[in-house]
Write a protein that holds these residues in place. Structure first.
Motif: not given
Length: 153
Positions: A64-65, A109-110, A115-116, A122-123
């Protein structure tokens, strides 16, 4: 509706419009645009060691990062060049398309990566197929990672 699928489709449409303009000779990047493209490539090195996407063996926060990193880099690039980022979902790129449209497409997309990242804190994990598609858009053969190959200037 702003879904991942809509973002990705918009991103491809906007990036493709800019690349097509360049390949048809209607947009020739100037020195600043070429340098910004090179800087984006340097700042977004995915450090994947040549492995193809998706990077399923990497931890979620790394995956995600890696995607979210693009958002900050693109915001900086847009500010540096004076280009305004536009929302791509449900919008058509302006013609002739150029650097602002290209950056807007990549940014969509970035921004999803950001957002992810919030959801991960928040797990909540993103759908596996979506992160794989984002990784494929940004890295690997024919992706934004190979952006410089799409220009003939």
């Amino acid at each position: 509706m702003d879904t991942f699928t809509a973002r990705l489709e918009g991103a491809w449409e906007w990036c493709s419009a800019a690349i097509e303009e360049a390949q048809e000779g209607r947009w020739v990047r100037d020195g600043v645009e070429r340098q910004v493209t090179a800087d984006i490539r340097a700042a977004t090195n995915a450090l994947h060691g040549g492995r193809p996407a998706p990077f399923t063996e990497d931890a979620w926060h790394v995956r995600i990062g890696r995607v979210a990193n693009w958002a900050g880099v693109i915001r900086l690039a847009a500010r540096a060049g004076g280009w305004e980022l536009q929302p791509v979902v449900g919008q058509s790129p302006t013609h002739p398309a150029g650097m602002a449209e290209l950056l807007s497409g990549i940014y969509a997309v970035g921004e999803q990566g950001e957002i992810w990242a919030t959801q991960l804190r928040q797990r909540r994990l993103p759908p596996r197929n979506e992160i794989a598609q984002a990784e494929g858009f940004l890295t690997g053969p024919g992706s934004i990672e190979d952006l410089e190959l799409f220009f003939y200037d």
